[in-house]
Design a protein around this motif. Sequence first.
Motif, short mmCIF file in Angstrom:
data_model
loop_
_atom_site.label_atom_id
_atom_site.label_comp_id
_atom_site.label_asym_id
_atom_site.label_seq_id
_atom_site.Cartn_x
_atom_site.Cartn_y
_atom_site.Cartn_z
N VAL A 41 16.99 -8.29 -4.10
CA VAL A 41 15.68 -8.22 -3.45
C VAL A 41 15.81 -8.79 -2.05
CG1 VAL A 41 13.27 -8.99 -3.52
CG2 VAL A 41 14.50 -8.55 -5.66
N SER A 42 15.24 -8.09 -1.06
CA SER A 42 15.18 -8.64 0.29
C SER A 42 13.75 -8.49 0.81
CB SER A 42 16.18 -7.95 1.22
OG SER A 42 15.90 -6.58 1.33
N ARG A 43 13.32 -9.47 1.58
CA ARG A 43 11.96 -9.49 2.11
C ARG A 43 11.98 -9.81 3.59
NH1 ARG A 43 8.41 -10.56 -2.33
NH2 ARG A 43 9.58 -11.20 -4.16
N LYS A 44 11.10 -9.14 4.31
CA LYS A 44 10.89 -9.52 5.71
C LYS A 44 10.05 -10.78 5.71
CE LYS A 44 10.98 -4.90 7.72
NZ LYS A 44 10.17 -3.84 8.35
N ALA A 45 10.23 -11.60 6.72
CA ALA A 45 9.44 -12.82 6.84
C ALA A 45 7.96 -12.45 6.87
CB ALA A 45 9.82 -13.58 8.10
N GLY A 46 7.17 -13.18 6.10
CA GLY A 46 5.73 -12.96 6.08
C GLY A 46 5.28 -11.82 5.19
N PHE A 71 0.80 -1.22 0.00
CA PHE A 71 0.00 0.00 0.00
C PHE A 71 0.84 1.27 0.00
CE2 PHE A 71 0.92 -0.14 4.43
CZ PHE A 71 0.79 1.16 4.89
N HIS A 72 2.17 1.16 0.09
CA HIS A 72 3.01 2.35 0.12
C HIS A 72 4.39 2.02 -0.43
CE1 HIS A 72 4.35 6.29 1.39
NE2 HIS A 72 5.28 5.78 2.18
N VAL A 73 5.02 3.00 -1.10
CA VAL A 73 6.35 2.82 -1.66
C VAL A 73 7.17 4.09 -1.43
CG1 VAL A 73 5.61 3.55 -3.99
CG2 VAL A 73 7.66 2.16 -3.74
N THR A 74 8.46 3.91 -1.12
CA THR A 74 9.39 5.02 -1.00
C THR A 74 10.64 4.71 -1.81
OG1 THR A 74 10.56 4.17 0.97
CG2 THR A 74 8.60 5.54 1.36
N LEU A 75 11.44 5.73 -2.05
CA LEU A 75 12.67 5.60 -2.83
C LEU A 75 13.85 6.10 -2.01
CD1 LEU A 75 14.31 5.34 -5.54
CD2 LEU A 75 13.57 7.68 -6.04
N PRO A 93 16.83 12.97 4.97
CA PRO A 93 18.11 12.26 5.06
C PRO A 93 17.91 10.84 5.61
CG PRO A 93 18.27 14.44 6.06
CD PRO A 93 16.82 14.20 5.76
N LEU A 94 18.61 9.89 5.00
CA LEU A 94 18.57 8.51 5.50
C LEU A 94 19.28 8.45 6.84
CD1 LEU A 94 19.42 6.33 2.39
CD2 LEU A 94 17.39 6.16 3.80
N THR A 95 18.66 7.77 7.78
CA THR A 95 19.26 7.54 9.09
C THR A 95 19.04 6.09 9.46
OG1 THR A 95 17.26 8.01 10.38
CG2 THR A 95 18.66 9.91 9.81
N ALA A 96 19.61 5.69 10.56
CA ALA A 96 19.40 4.32 11.05
C ALA A 96 17.93 4.10 11.42
CB ALA A 96 20.30 4.04 12.25
N GLN A 97 17.21 5.20 11.71
CA GLN A 97 15.80 5.09 12.09
C GLN A 97 14.84 5.13 10.89
OE1 GLN A 97 17.95 7.31 13.76
NE2 GLN A 97 18.29 5.72 15.29
N THR A 98 15.37 5.34 9.70
CA THR A 98 14.51 5.38 8.52
C THR A 98 13.81 4.03 8.37
OG1 THR A 98 15.99 6.94 7.41
CG2 THR A 98 14.47 5.70 6.01
N PRO A 99 12.47 4.03 8.27
CA PRO A 99 11.76 2.75 8.13
C PRO A 99 12.20 2.00 6.86
CG PRO A 99 10.22 4.54 8.58
CD PRO A 99 11.56 5.17 8.32
N LYS A 100 12.38 0.72 7.01
CA LYS A 100 12.73 -0.15 5.89
C LYS A 100 11.47 -0.88 5.46
CE LYS A 100 17.09 0.82 6.39
NZ LYS A 100 17.47 2.10 5.85
N GLY A 101 11.31 -1.04 4.17
CA GLY A 101 10.11 -1.69 3.65
C GLY A 101 10.07 -3.17 3.97
N ASP A 102 8.86 -3.72 3.87
CA ASP A 102 8.69 -5.17 4.02
C ASP A 102 9.41 -5.89 2.88
OD1 ASP A 102 6.85 -5.15 6.34
OD2 ASP A 102 5.59 -4.04 4.95
N ILE A 103 9.41 -5.24 1.72
CA ILE A 103 10.16 -5.72 0.56
C ILE A 103 11.05 -4.56 0.11
CG2 ILE A 103 10.03 -6.60 -1.80
CD1 ILE A 103 7.19 -7.61 -1.10
N ARG A 104 12.33 -4.85 -0.08
CA ARG A 104 13.29 -3.84 -0.54
C ARG A 104 13.90 -4.34 -1.84
NH1 ARG A 104 15.60 -0.19 2.85
NH2 ARG A 104 17.73 -0.74 2.29
N ILE A 105 13.84 -3.51 -2.88
CA ILE A 105 14.37 -3.91 -4.17
C ILE A 105 15.42 -2.88 -4.59
CG2 ILE A 105 13.87 -4.43 -6.58
CD1 ILE A 105 11.03 -5.21 -5.69
N GLU A 106 16.62 -3.37 -4.79
CA GLU A 106 17.72 -2.52 -5.22
C GLU A 106 17.73 -2.46 -6.75
OE1 GLU A 106 22.47 -3.06 -4.94
OE2 GLU A 106 21.36 -3.39 -3.06
N ILE A 107 17.80 -1.24 -7.29
CA ILE A 107 17.87 -1.03 -8.73
C ILE A 107 19.03 -0.08 -9.02
CG2 ILE A 107 15.39 -1.44 -9.12
CD1 ILE A 107 15.08 1.66 -9.25
N SER A 108 19.45 -0.03 -10.26
CA SER A 108 20.52 0.89 -10.65
C SER A 108 20.04 2.33 -10.52
CB SER A 108 20.93 0.62 -12.10
OG SER A 108 21.79 1.65 -12.56
#
Length: 173
Positions: free
Chosen positions: A155-160, A34-38, A57-72
């Motif tokens: 590609v990385s995914r959180k469990a579930g 339901f949501h996407v960030t870059l 700015p990216l920080t250690a507290q920046t929320p990470k997605g349930d699915i993260r896809i790295e692109i060029s």
Amino acid sequence: MKSFILILISIISVQSQAAILNFFSNPRVPQPIFHVTLEYKGFVYEADTHDGGRGLPLTAQTPKGDIRIEISDDLINEQALAAQMGLPFDYNFVWDNQKTYCSKLVGKALDIQPTPMDFSGTHYVKYYPNWINRHDLGLSPDQIYFFAMDHALRVSRKAGSRAPERTTVVVPN
């Protein structure tokens, strides 16, 4: 020595860095995403319901997605991304206006062309029943996900985590 430094700078500037698309899900809504960030060049870009298009700015507290896809990062259109910054949030998800929403912000940054949207099967029709018949041009997080998977470096995914499935349209002969 001077020529060595110039060669080193050339190599560094040619190397492509990665951008990361974060896809967020919520078990309380029917659609898998339901949501996407870059994440790009040290910032996270998003369309926030209160602040609109913004880059933080990216920080250690920046929320990470349930699915993260790295692109060029070569796929990022910086001018299109910059044009989305500061625009108010668009609660009606309209493509051709001076407002933005998450998929529009990321889609424009990736030069993805809008398609007719389908709100059936989403939580929006619970609150806006007439949206079931809307087919305005736009993009959904699912469409951004499919684009990202077609261009994925990693590609990385959180469990579930839930991912959308491509639907195949069968055209009769």
